[in-house]
Design a protein around this motif. Sequence first.
Motif, PDB file in Angstrom:
ATOM      1  N   LEU A   1       0.836  -1.196   0.000  1.00 44.82           N
ATOM      2  CA  LEU A   1       0.000   0.000   0.000  1.00 44.82           C
ATOM      3  C   LEU A   1       0.873   1.248   0.000  1.00 44.82           C
ATOM      4  CD1 LEU A   1      -2.673  -1.142   2.611  1.00 44.82           C
ATOM      5  CD2 LEU A   1      -2.820  -1.225   0.121  1.00 44.82           C
ATOM      6  N   ALA A   2       0.735   2.046  -1.046  1.00 41.96           N
ATOM      7  CA  ALA A   2       1.469   3.295  -1.205  1.00 41.96           C
ATOM      8  C   ALA A   2       0.759   4.111  -2.265  1.00 41.96           C
ATOM      9  CB  ALA A   2       2.925   3.037  -1.591  1.00 41.96           C
ATOM     10  N   GLU A   3       1.179   5.355  -2.427  1.00 46.53           N
ATOM     11  CA  GLU A   3       0.622   6.219  -3.454  1.00 46.53           C
ATOM     12  C   GLU A   3       1.695   6.545  -4.482  1.00 46.53           C
ATOM     13  OE1 GLU A   3      -2.627   7.043  -3.838  1.00 46.53           O
ATOM     14  OE2 GLU A   3      -2.807   5.564  -2.227  1.00 46.53           O
ATOM     15  N   PRO A   4       1.402   6.354  -5.785  1.00 40.05           N
ATOM     16  CA  PRO A   4       2.410   6.589  -6.822  1.00 40.05           C
ATOM     17  C   PRO A   4       2.983   7.996  -6.740  1.00 40.05           C
ATOM     18  CG  PRO A   4       0.447   5.556  -7.744  1.00 40.05           C
ATOM     19  CD  PRO A   4       0.103   5.935  -6.339  1.00 40.05           C
ATOM     20  N   ALA A   5       4.302   8.081  -6.860  1.00 36.52           N
ATOM     21  CA  ALA A   5       5.026   9.352  -6.944  1.00 36.52           C
ATOM     22  C   ALA A   5       4.980  10.167  -5.655  1.00 36.52           C
ATOM     23  CB  ALA A   5       4.514  10.201  -8.102  1.00 36.52           C
TER      24      ALA A   5
ATOM     25  N   LYS B   1      -6.890 -13.076  -0.605  1.00 32.19           N
ATOM     26  CA  LYS B   1      -6.974 -14.275  -1.448  1.00 32.19           C
ATOM     27  C   LYS B   1      -6.578 -13.958  -2.878  1.00 32.19           C
ATOM     28  CE  LYS B   1     -10.144 -18.079  -2.500  1.00 32.19           C
ATOM     29  NZ  LYS B   1     -11.519 -18.607  -2.283  1.00 32.19           N
ATOM     30  N   THR B   2      -7.024 -12.800  -3.371  1.00 33.96           N
ATOM     31  CA  THR B   2      -6.747 -12.422  -4.765  1.00 33.96           C
ATOM     32  C   THR B   2      -5.681 -11.345  -4.886  1.00 33.96           C
ATOM     33  OG1 THR B   2      -8.435 -10.673  -4.792  1.00 33.96           O
ATOM     34  CG2 THR B   2      -9.156 -12.912  -5.315  1.00 33.96           C
ATOM     35  N   GLY B   3      -5.390 -10.637  -3.799  1.00 33.97           N
ATOM     36  CA  GLY B   3      -4.450  -9.535  -3.857  1.00 33.97           C
ATOM     37  C   GLY B   3      -5.067  -8.223  -4.301  1.00 33.97           C
ATOM     38  N   MET B   4      -6.364  -8.216  -4.593  1.00 32.37           N
ATOM     39  CA  MET B   4      -7.009  -7.000  -5.066  1.00 32.37           C
ATOM     40  C   MET B   4      -7.100  -5.980  -3.934  1.00 32.37           C
ATOM     41  SD  MET B   4     -10.723  -6.456  -6.889  1.00 32.37           S
ATOM     42  CE  MET B   4     -11.669  -6.560  -5.366  1.00 32.37           C
ATOM     43  N   VAL B   5      -6.774  -4.727  -4.257  1.00 32.53           N
ATOM     44  CA  VAL B   5      -6.825  -3.640  -3.289  1.00 32.53           C
ATOM     45  C   VAL B   5      -7.922  -2.669  -3.695  1.00 32.53           C
ATOM     46  CG1 VAL B   5      -5.584  -1.674  -2.317  1.00 32.53           C
ATOM     47  CG2 VAL B   5      -4.400  -3.846  -2.680  1.00 32.53           C
TER      48      VAL B   5
ATOM     49  N   THR C   1      11.966 -16.277   6.987  1.00 34.49           N
ATOM     50  CA  THR C   1      12.336 -15.167   6.112  1.00 34.49           C
ATOM     51  C   THR C   1      11.349 -15.083   4.956  1.00 34.49           C
ATOM     52  OG1 THR C   1      13.840 -16.572   4.827  1.00 34.49           O
ATOM     53  CG2 THR C   1      14.779 -15.321   6.666  1.00 34.49           C
ATOM     54  N   VAL C   2      11.126 -13.859   4.524  1.00 33.86           N
ATOM     55  CA  VAL C   2      10.270 -13.598   3.373  1.00 33.86           C
ATOM     56  C   VAL C   2      11.167 -12.967   2.314  1.00 33.86           C
ATOM     57  CG1 VAL C   2       8.141 -12.515   2.567  1.00 33.86           C
ATOM     58  CG2 VAL C   2       8.383 -13.144   4.977  1.00 33.86           C
ATOM     59  N   PRO C   3      11.683 -13.768   1.385  1.00 35.08           N
ATOM     60  CA  PRO C   3      12.682 -13.242   0.444  1.00 35.08           C
ATOM     61  C   PRO C   3      12.142 -12.200  -0.519  1.00 35.08           C
ATOM     62  CG  PRO C   3      12.033 -15.467  -0.149  1.00 35.08           C
ATOM     63  CD  PRO C   3      11.428 -15.199   1.189  1.00 35.08           C
ATOM     64  N   ASP C   4      10.840 -12.229  -0.789  1.00 38.39           N
ATOM     65  CA  ASP C   4      10.283 -11.310  -1.776  1.00 38.39           C
ATOM     66  C   ASP C   4       9.107 -10.549  -1.168  1.00 38.39           C
ATOM     67  OD1 ASP C   4       9.489  -9.934  -3.992  1.00 38.39           O
ATOM     68  OD2 ASP C   4       8.698 -11.666  -5.073  1.00 38.39           O
ATOM     69  N   THR C   5       9.283  -9.259  -0.971  1.00 41.06           N
ATOM     70  CA  THR C   5       8.190  -8.416  -0.461  1.00 41.06           C
ATOM     71  C   THR C   5       7.873  -7.297  -1.449  1.00 41.06           C
ATOM     72  OG1 THR C   5       9.711  -6.958   0.718  1.00 41.06           O
ATOM     73  CG2 THR C   5       8.859  -8.857   1.922  1.00 41.06           C
ATOM     74  N   THR C   6       8.124  -7.545  -2.732  1.00 43.45           N
ATOM     75  CA  THR C   6       8.029  -6.472  -3.723  1.00 43.45           C
ATOM     76  C   THR C   6       6.704  -6.445  -4.469  1.00 43.45           C
ATOM     77  OG1 THR C   6       9.110  -7.901  -5.364  1.00 43.45           O
ATOM     78  CG2 THR C   6      10.517  -6.440  -4.068  1.00 43.45           C
ATOM     79  N   SER C   7       5.653  -7.004  -3.897  1.00 46.74           N
ATOM     80  CA  SER C   7       4.353  -6.959  -4.562  1.00 46.74           C
ATOM     81  C   SER C   7       3.981  -5.522  -4.902  1.00 46.74           C
ATOM     82  CB  SER C   7       3.275  -7.545  -3.647  1.00 46.74           C
ATOM     83  OG  SER C   7       1.990  -7.271  -4.151  1.00 46.74           O
ATOM     84  N   THR C   8       3.559  -5.301  -6.153  1.00 47.47           N
ATOM     85  CA  THR C   8       3.166  -3.950  -6.571  1.00 47.47           C
ATOM     86  C   THR C   8       1.668  -3.734  -6.444  1.00 47.47           C
ATOM     87  OG1 THR C   8       2.962  -4.676  -8.871  1.00 47.47           O
ATOM     88  CG2 THR C   8       5.085  -3.763  -8.180  1.00 47.47           C
ATOM     89  N   THR C   9       0.931  -4.793  -6.130  1.00 48.43           N
ATOM     90  CA  THR C   9      -0.514  -4.642  -5.983  1.00 48.43           C
ATOM     91  C   THR C   9      -0.810  -3.658  -4.858  1.00 48.43           C
ATOM     92  OG1 THR C   9      -0.863  -6.920  -6.689  1.00 48.43           O
ATOM     93  CG2 THR C   9      -2.672  -5.855  -5.532  1.00 48.43           C
ATOM     94  N   GLY C  10      -1.527  -2.599  -5.177  1.00 46.18           N
ATOM     95  CA  GLY C  10      -1.884  -1.615  -4.175  1.00 46.18           C
ATOM     96  C   GLY C  10      -1.087  -0.338  -4.245  1.00 46.18           C
ATOM     97  N   LYS C  11      -0.010  -0.287  -5.061  1.00 44.56           N
ATOM     98  CA  LYS C  11       0.783   0.934  -5.159  1.00 44.56           C
ATOM     99  C   LYS C  11       0.807   1.510  -6.568  1.00 44.56           C
ATOM    100  CE  LYS C  11       5.266   0.550  -4.901  1.00 44.56           C
ATOM    101  NZ  LYS C  11       6.620   0.208  -4.421  1.00 44.56           N
ATOM    102  N   GLU C  12       0.114   0.833  -7.495  1.00 42.93           N
ATOM    103  CA  GLU C  12       0.148   1.303  -8.877  1.00 42.93           C
ATOM    104  C   GLU C  12      -0.995   2.245  -9.212  1.00 42.93           C
ATOM    105  OE1 GLU C  12      -2.708  -1.990  -8.782  1.00 42.93           O
ATOM    106  OE2 GLU C  12      -0.722  -1.659  -7.929  1.00 42.93           O
ATOM    107  N   SER C  13      -1.994   2.331  -8.354  1.00 42.57           N
ATOM    108  CA  SER C  13      -3.142   3.203  -8.617  1.00 42.57           C
ATOM    109  C   SER C  13      -3.286   4.228  -7.508  1.00 42.57           C
ATOM    110  CB  SER C  13      -4.426   2.372  -8.728  1.00 42.57           C
ATOM    111  OG  SER C  13      -4.695   1.706  -7.510  1.00 42.57           O
ATOM    112  N   PHE C  14      -3.872   5.383  -7.842  1.00 43.22           N
ATOM    113  CA  PHE C  14      -4.061   6.449  -6.870  1.00 43.22           C
ATOM    114  C   PHE C  14      -5.280   6.176  -5.990  1.00 43.22           C
ATOM    115  CE2 PHE C  14      -1.595   8.665 -10.113  1.00 43.22           C
ATOM    116  CZ  PHE C  14      -0.695   9.389  -9.347  1.00 43.22           C
ATOM    117  N   SER C  15      -5.167   6.621  -4.739  1.00 41.55           N
ATOM    118  CA  SER C  15      -6.330   6.620  -3.865  1.00 41.55           C
ATOM    119  C   SER C  15      -7.360   7.597  -4.410  1.00 41.55           C
ATOM    120  CB  SER C  15      -5.916   7.047  -2.451  1.00 41.55           C
ATOM    121  OG  SER C  15      -7.046   7.357  -1.669  1.00 41.55           O
ATOM    122  N   PRO C  16      -8.653   7.285  -4.295  1.00 36.37           N
ATOM    123  CA  PRO C  16      -9.682   8.256  -4.685  1.00 36.37           C
ATOM    124  C   PRO C  16      -9.560   9.575  -3.928  1.00 36.37           C
ATOM    125  CG  PRO C  16     -10.668   6.106  -4.246  1.00 36.37           C
ATOM    126  CD  PRO C  16      -9.235   6.020  -3.817  1.00 36.37           C
TER     127      PRO C  16
END
Length: 723
Positions: A48-52, A98-102, A341-356
């Motif tokens: 979860l983040a906001e682009p730019a 379950k799906t990763g949808m944000v 250990t969690v070797p990969d935490t780079t999921s982009t789901t949730g940071k590619e779109s702007f919050s309303p």
Amino acid sequence: MEEPGKRLGKDWKKSTDRAVTTAADAGGLKVLVADSKDAYEWKTVATLAEPAMPADTWIGNACAMDRDHVAAVYAPRTFTNKPDLMQGGAFTAVVNVKTGMVTKLLFTASLAYFDPTCNPETATAAFTAFRDNKSRLVTVSTSGKTTTDTTADGQVTSAVPVDDGIVAAQGRNLIHLSPAGKARTLASADSAPFQIRPASDGVAFLDRTGDTARAKLWTGHGTPSTLASGKVGDIALKQGTGGRVFLTGHTKNHHLTSSAVSALNVEADSEISSHGRLAVAPVLAPGVRVGLDNIKDAGKGFTKTEPSPDTTMAQGAAGEAAAPLTIKSTATTTGESLVQTVPDTTSTTGKESFSPALRAQEGRKPNKSQEAAAADDERAHNPVDTDRWCSVPRNDVRALALQPTPNQVEWAVDMAVRGKLEAKWIKQGGWRSQAGLGTVDPQGLLFQPPNLTGGGRIPAQVLLGVLAQESNLWQAESGVIPGQMGNPLAAVAGFYGHEGGTSDGYWTIHWNESDCGYGVGQVTDGMRLAGFEKPGEKSLSPAQQKAVALDYTVNIAASMYILADKWNEVHTAGQTITVNNDDPSKPENWFAALWNYNLGFNPNKGDGKPWGLGWYNNPANPFYPPSRHPFMTDPHDAAKPQDWPYEEKVMGWAAWSMDTGYSYGTDGRQDWPGESGYGTAGFRPAWWVNELQRDLIKPPLDAFCNSANNCSSTSPPDCPDAA
């Protein structure tokens, strides 16, 4: 994991138990889940983040709405320095694990430790925002649809949804709010109830008397019964599924007659899985700046031992953490410890779109001056904001700031508090000429050393603690490494301004609301363009404004000047606020001045109305968890800075210093963790006689809220915050 059956207990493969946790870094707030049937193998489902939107690190809170959905608030760490953003400016979302949808939500909420709070039985979450002495409480379903939107007068905390509305705390009362906003008192407590948890046989919560916390259960009528007690911070209540509530920590006087509340022999601050089979320790992502707990100054000079694994980290300023994430937990059925250990935490789901909340500004233009309107054509090819109200623009190649090393910052502070930060000690020319600064004389011409009421000088570690909290000791934006130049550090929200109680207005550009904080001290005073000053403000000259924004030495001189003024303000005749013996050489005695530095002061006008320091930063404010310990006594505190008021965070940094990731030795050679020189310490920390005294930099919860000053945490004072 070897032999998971021995570690996880009977029927681990058949269990539907699910654990949820978060880890925050510069890339975003990571939502991670692990299932018993998979031997609790962790996976990252969303970031979860906001682009730019720049952030040294993202922070936030999350809770499980049901097995497959998590509600969350998230924001850049610097939001904790701005009361309005902290109390109502964080972004909100629902994550389908379950799906990763944000699903990002239209409204914003607070970063309070209890926000959001979930009820798995109703599959809903409650979010809270505080503005203008009102509490907005919004509940949402797993689809992200708003189910209720209620506003209540005063401060409402720890709100949790139930099937017929919301249960929350208001003052010392446990209250119920109907969907229409009608409030009724359910029960009274010894203090503001916190950690409110719906159970199948009532509502469980904690309250406290002094340092003693009590777990209580209200069964729908009468006086709540006491289930257990313990020291504040040593016991906690955690939500489970199926109407279950888990009592964690070191408890005394068990009276668990409730079938819904059960005790787990794990640390109080553990996150508990849905069925209580796994207790997860707080997670600190590599790359998050933490305090060094192995730096001592006992009168024998500055020494440094090898950094421990918990406090060693990569730079982390310009992107994702470099090292794998480690999660520690305990299987409650066996008592076995797990380290994964969690070797990969780079999921982009949730940071590619702007919050309303941000998208609301699309297609809308702020008011412009005639000069700015005439420059529209130029702006199509120019990233510089010509219609800004802040003095020094962003994205201007002619106005770039040098990123100092931590040692340079410490040197400048040491000189400034002695009144010696003058031109003769500063190398002129070079990058300063490139930035168009000319000759720089921070305390000779610009910000002459102020006199403190009562004499003495500011302890260097107090000012360094301010700079650590405000900027991570950075003068330029987070992606700029020491020795390089880039945009001056200016918070995006503060540069573009925001206002209003709804998202539609809150995140639209409002130049008139810009606070214009710049650089290592986030200096705001005098930093607006001439003609756009705040009421009572006088702009610095353009040359001075540029120097404050681009040159760390000038910024530090300005920050010290402001901090000294805040000390003097609380020592004005007729409105003096002192701490301990009021000796300014003692760091802990700056507690009130730091409170003032962040929030401002309500002067005594002699009209009988409340005066003094605002409620927002009061240690007794139930906005902050009563269970908190002194900031940075545990390195994991860096992941949750929203749990402490501003002045407690500054004192924590002063006491424990911060780990900057790398520094520079006395010969100018760059030092990485474990090498010579100052290693990774941001600065020499303050030191008291012993570690117990160091811990006492956090005052008792009621030290600044008691009968002597007409304040009660169960009835917040009628005093405006002077943010």
